[in-house]
Design a protein around this motif. Structure first.
Motif, PDB file in Angstrom:
ATOM      1  N   SER A 350      93.475  51.306  11.560  1.00  0.00           N
ATOM      2  CA  SER A 350      94.207  50.289  10.919  1.00  0.00           C
ATOM      3  C   SER A 350      93.473  50.195   9.565  1.00  0.00           C
ATOM      4  N   GLY A 351      94.082  49.409   8.642  1.00  0.00           N
ATOM      5  CA  GLY A 351      93.284  49.317   7.219  1.00  0.00           C
ATOM      6  C   GLY A 351      91.925  48.429   7.394  1.00  0.00           C
ATOM      7  N   LEU A 352      91.925  47.784   8.509  1.00  0.00           N
ATOM      8  CA  LEU A 352      90.721  46.771   8.852  1.00  0.00           C
ATOM      9  C   LEU A 352      89.519  47.649   8.844  1.00  0.00           C
ATOM     10  N   ALA A 353      89.722  48.922   9.790  1.00  0.00           N
ATOM     11  CA  ALA A 353      88.632  49.899  10.036  1.00  0.00           C
ATOM     12  C   ALA A 353      88.155  50.648   8.578  1.00  0.00           C
ATOM     13  N   ARG A 354      89.288  50.875   7.811  1.00  0.00           N
ATOM     14  CA  ARG A 354      89.193  51.772   6.813  1.00  0.00           C
ATOM     15  C   ARG A 354      88.375  51.344   5.392  1.00  0.00           C
ATOM     16  N   THR A 355      87.207  50.470   5.791  1.00  0.00           N
ATOM     17  CA  THR A 355      86.257  49.943   5.072  1.00  0.00           C
ATOM     18  C   THR A 355      84.933  51.279   5.308  1.00  0.00           C
ATOM     19  N   VAL A 356      85.243  51.944   5.961  1.00  0.00           N
ATOM     20  CA  VAL A 356      84.147  52.918   6.471  1.00  0.00           C
ATOM     21  C   VAL A 356      84.176  53.941   5.408  1.00  0.00           C
ATOM     22  N   ARG A 357      83.256  54.464   4.826  1.00  0.00           N
ATOM     23  CA  ARG A 357      83.042  55.871   4.024  1.00  0.00           C
ATOM     24  C   ARG A 357      82.307  56.811   4.485  1.00  0.00           C
ATOM     25  N   GLY A 358      82.655  58.096   4.417  1.00  0.00           N
ATOM     26  CA  GLY A 358      81.860  59.188   4.688  1.00  0.00           C
ATOM     27  C   GLY A 358      82.852  60.563   4.951  1.00  0.00           C
ATOM     28  N   PRO A 359      82.219  61.547   5.637  1.00  0.00           N
ATOM     29  CA  PRO A 359      80.834  61.603   5.964  1.00  0.00           C
ATOM     30  C   PRO A 359      79.900  61.858   4.827  1.00  0.00           C
ATOM     31  N   SER A 360      78.773  61.159   4.684  1.00  0.00           N
ATOM     32  CA  SER A 360      78.064  61.104   3.595  1.00  0.00           C
ATOM     33  C   SER A 360      76.711  61.516   3.719  1.00  0.00           C
ATOM     34  N   MET A 361      76.221  62.411   2.614  1.00  0.00           N
ATOM     35  CA  MET A 361      74.761  62.772   2.594  1.00  0.00           C
ATOM     36  C   MET A 361      73.827  61.988   1.714  1.00  0.00           C
ATOM     37  N   SER A 362      72.893  61.343   2.390  1.00  0.00           N
ATOM     38  CA  SER A 362      71.958  60.537   1.448  1.00  0.00           C
ATOM     39  C   SER A 362      70.909  61.881   0.765  1.00  0.00           C
ATOM     40  N   ALA A 363      71.424  62.281  -0.352  1.00  0.00           N
ATOM     41  CA  ALA A 363      70.533  63.486  -0.496  1.00  0.00           C
ATOM     42  C   ALA A 363      69.721  63.002  -1.802  1.00  0.00           C
ATOM     43  N   ASN A 364      68.828  63.811  -2.380  1.00  0.00           N
ATOM     44  CA  ASN A 364      68.044  63.435  -3.689  1.00  0.00           C
ATOM     45  C   ASN A 364      68.940  63.033  -4.679  1.00  0.00           C
ATOM     46  N   PRO A 365      69.953  63.527  -5.300  1.00  0.00           N
ATOM     47  CA  PRO A 365      70.685  62.863  -6.487  1.00  0.00           C
ATOM     48  C   PRO A 365      71.364  61.822  -5.915  1.00  0.00           C
ATOM     49  N   GLY A 366      71.892  61.467  -4.742  1.00  0.00           N
ATOM     50  CA  GLY A 366      72.557  60.526  -4.465  1.00  0.00           C
ATOM     51  C   GLY A 366      73.231  60.553  -3.373  1.00  0.00           C
ATOM     52  N   LYS A 367      74.032  59.513  -2.869  1.00  0.00           N
ATOM     53  CA  LYS A 367      75.027  59.681  -1.786  1.00  0.00           C
ATOM     54  C   LYS A 367      76.245  60.449  -2.014  1.00  0.00           C
ATOM     55  N   VAL A 368      76.361  61.829  -1.389  1.00  0.00           N
ATOM     56  CA  VAL A 368      77.505  62.328  -1.566  1.00  0.00           C
ATOM     57  C   VAL A 368      78.301  62.611  -0.435  1.00  0.00           C
ATOM     58  N   THR A 369      79.637  62.069  -0.665  1.00  0.00           N
ATOM     59  CA  THR A 369      80.746  62.274   0.389  1.00  0.00           C
ATOM     60  C   THR A 369      81.579  63.206   0.393  1.00  0.00           C
ATOM     61  N   ILE A 370      82.052  63.986   1.446  1.00  0.00           N
ATOM     62  CA  ILE A 370      82.895  64.903   1.589  1.00  0.00           C
ATOM     63  C   ILE A 370      84.366  64.369   1.357  1.00  0.00           C
ATOM     64  N   ASP A 371      85.098  64.414   0.717  1.00  0.00           N
ATOM     65  CA  ASP A 371      86.597  63.912   0.522  1.00  0.00           C
ATOM     66  C   ASP A 371      87.561  64.832   1.006  1.00  0.00           C
ATOM     67  N   GLY A 372      87.426  66.241   1.395  1.00  0.00           N
ATOM     68  CA  GLY A 372      88.511  67.088   1.525  1.00  0.00           C
ATOM     69  C   GLY A 372      88.166  68.336   1.565  1.00  0.00           C
ATOM     70  N   ILE A 373      88.869  69.211   2.207  1.00  0.00           N
ATOM     71  CA  ILE A 373      88.748  70.566   2.217  1.00  0.00           C
ATOM     72  C   ILE A 373      90.267  71.188   1.642  1.00  0.00           C
ATOM     73  N   THR A 374      90.143  71.882   0.487  1.00  0.00           N
ATOM     74  CA  THR A 374      91.412  72.106   0.156  1.00  0.00           C
ATOM     75  C   THR A 374      91.374  73.773  -0.769  1.00  0.00           C
ATOM     76  N   GLU A 375      92.514  74.149  -1.191  1.00  0.00           N
ATOM     77  CA  GLU A 375      92.528  75.421  -1.982  1.00  0.00           C
ATOM     78  C   GLU A 375      92.840  75.149  -3.364  1.00  0.00           C
ATOM     79  N   ILE A 376      92.276  75.576  -4.426  1.00  0.00           N
ATOM     80  CA  ILE A 376      92.590  75.523  -5.647  1.00  0.00           C
ATOM     81  C   ILE A 376      92.654  76.753  -6.373  1.00  0.00           C
ATOM     82  N   ASN A 377      93.767  77.234  -7.043  1.00  0.00           N
ATOM     83  CA  ASN A 377      93.937  78.531  -7.498  1.00  0.00           C
ATOM     84  C   ASN A 377      93.331  79.546  -6.697  1.00  0.00           C
ATOM     85  N   GLY A 378      93.820  79.665  -5.233  1.00  0.00           N
ATOM     86  CA  GLY A 378      93.350  80.329  -4.466  1.00  0.00           C
ATOM     87  C   GLY A 378      91.923  80.388  -3.869  1.00  0.00           C
TER      88      GLY A 378
END
Ligand SMILES: *Cc1c(COP(=O)(O)O)cnc(C)c1O
Ligand code: SF4
Length: 433
Positions: A350-378
């Motif tokens: 439910s929306g109450l638990a969608r406060t969560v964010r991730g999956p996130s990498m605490s890498a040297n430039p910053g916290k980078v999150t994967i938002d999806g896997i998709t195809e763009i122009n093949g």
């Protein structure tokens, strides 16, 4: 409840240890020469299900496993132990192995430690503008050690790599000079191993100083999971709760950043009582966890964990990708799978638990999150964004990496669409050179 500690020295005293085979006991002995090992009677007696301990998440969370060392490293130490090598010979071999395990990921030592009047403040890390980390000296251990811990070097006597600071006045002065900081995150180790009296020294200094720009004090802790008695029956449990109330009364927000990896940590009576007591002080409890093979790499585990957290009044905050340090090879889940697990659980919240964010990498430039896997122009791509950046201008800007089913960390990714580098790369290089 009386705290009974078990380490590499006395783990044979764990009451249930005779259920393990000789080989398993030997494996614990070998791995714990290299990686930290500590557990306690609450975890062993109340959290581990000994009927099926080999696949039990709490067993795997605190008891060293053979696979945590790469085979050649394991064999090297095993041979030394078998032939009865001396302590110093084993220590030296262990130290050589540790140095190959990336003991200092994400540029923590080189790039995050602030300076004031020419002195490096070794107990602080200031990487993102508005949130600073503070490592109080007395909070640099834990009630038990997680086998996957990314701060493992500080528990193995790699002294140079330890952060810690005692002086509350330096902390306050640095905050005064940096009014962009709204959040102070007290972390470790686990700050909740501190005596109430020590925690009070820091909190009182912070509150007395006023510091109107400081809206929130956060405390990162695993003690709700590993030692909930900290908030119930420890001799200074009541004093701890009084300190929490004091923050609220001073007009600041107290956020307990609780580390839970599996729903089984949320089921005992002591943890439920501890949560209720903390919430009664006006503090909020937010939760975070890395995604770990052998422990929680299944979407149904996350779904159950987040449901239970909502029931108990906790606020899901982060799902992390296991960091590129220590036994990462054993616990890592590929980024593609991490995204699938996250998404499969998220879809059913439910929306109450969608406060969560991730999956996130605490890498040297910053916290980078994967938002999806998709195809763009093949071209199959990962969609990514920063939820925190060394430069806050990078935050929320979408960017794309070539899809790679084996990638486990940001360093494994290359830009999509034949671009030479990610949009932040040049500036990142100049910020960290
Ligand atoms: C995650 C993190 C923070 C806190 O970031 P928030 O987005 O405010 O939760 C601060 N400093 C470091 C080094 C971090 O990794
Ligand atoms: S509680 Fe945190 S710092 Fe302590 S061992 Fe676990 S991951 Fe490491």
């Amino acid at each position: 409840m009386k705290y009974q500690l078990y380490t590499a020295q006395n783990f044979r005293c764990i009451p249930q240890i005779d259920r393990l085979s000789e080989e398993q006991i030997f494996n614990i002995e070998v791995v714990s020469k290299v990686l930290p090992f500590k557990t306690n009677n609450y975890v062993m007696d109340q959290l581990v299900d000994w009927n099926d301990y080999m696949s039990d998440p709490l067993f795997r969370m605190t008891i060293p496993q053979r696979g945590m060392l790469k085979p050649d490293h394991f064999d090297l130490i095993a041979d030394l132990v078998k032939k009865g090598a001396g302590r110093s010979e084993i220590m030296k071999a262990a130290q050589d192995i540790r140095l190959t395990l990336n003991p200092h990921p994400a540029g923590q030592l080189d790039h995050n430690i602030p300076e004031m009047d020419g002195t490096r403040l070794m107990g602080l890390q200031h990487k993102y503008d508005e949130t600073m980390l503070f490592f109080p000296t007395q909070g640099q251990t834990c009630h038990a050690y997680c086998t996957f811990c990314f701060r493992w070097p500080q528990f193995t006597g790699m002294g140079d790599y330890r952060f810690a600071m005692k002086q509350a006045d330096l902390l306050v002065e640095y905050l005064r000079r940096n009014p962009q900081i709204t959040d102070l995150l007290i972390t470790g180790g686990d700050p909740m191993v501190m005596k109430a009296q020590h925690l009070d020294t820091y909190i009182t200094a912070l509150l007395k100083a006023g510091l109107d720009h400081l809206t929130s004090i956060r405390i990162g802790t695993k003690s709700l999971s590993f030692w909930p008695y900290r908030f119930i029956t420890d001799p200074d449990a009541y004093d701890i709760l009084k300190i929490f109330s004091k923050v609220q009364a001073a007009g600041k927000h107290l956020a307990i950043m609780a580390h839970f990896n599996h729903p089984n940590e949320l089921k005992s009576e002591p943890v439920k009582q501890a949560i209720a007591r903390i919430r009664s002080t006006g503090a909020q409890i937010r939760t975070q966890s890395p995604l770990l093979k052998h422990i929680n790499d299944d979407s149904s585990i996350w779904l159950e964990m987040w449901h239970e957290q909502i029931r108990l009044g906790l606020i899901p905050y982060y799902m992390f990708v296991a960091r590129n340090t220590g036994a990462q090879h054993y616990f890592a889940v590929p980024l593609s799978r991490a995204y699938e697990i996250y998404n499969a659980a998220y879809k059913n919240l439910s929306g109450l638990a969608r406060t969560v964010r991730g999956p996130s990498m605490s890498a040297n430039p910053g916290k980078v999150t994967i938002d999806g896997i998709t195809e763009i122009n093949g071209e199959k791509v990962f969609m990514l964004h920063f939820i925190q950046g060394r430069n806050s201008e990078w935050v929320n800007k979408p960017f794309f990496a070539k899809y790679d089913p084996e990638a486990i960390w940001l360093d494994d990714l290359v830009p999509a669409f034949d671009e030479k580098e990610f949009f932040y790369q040049k500036e990142f290089n100049s910020l960290t050179s």
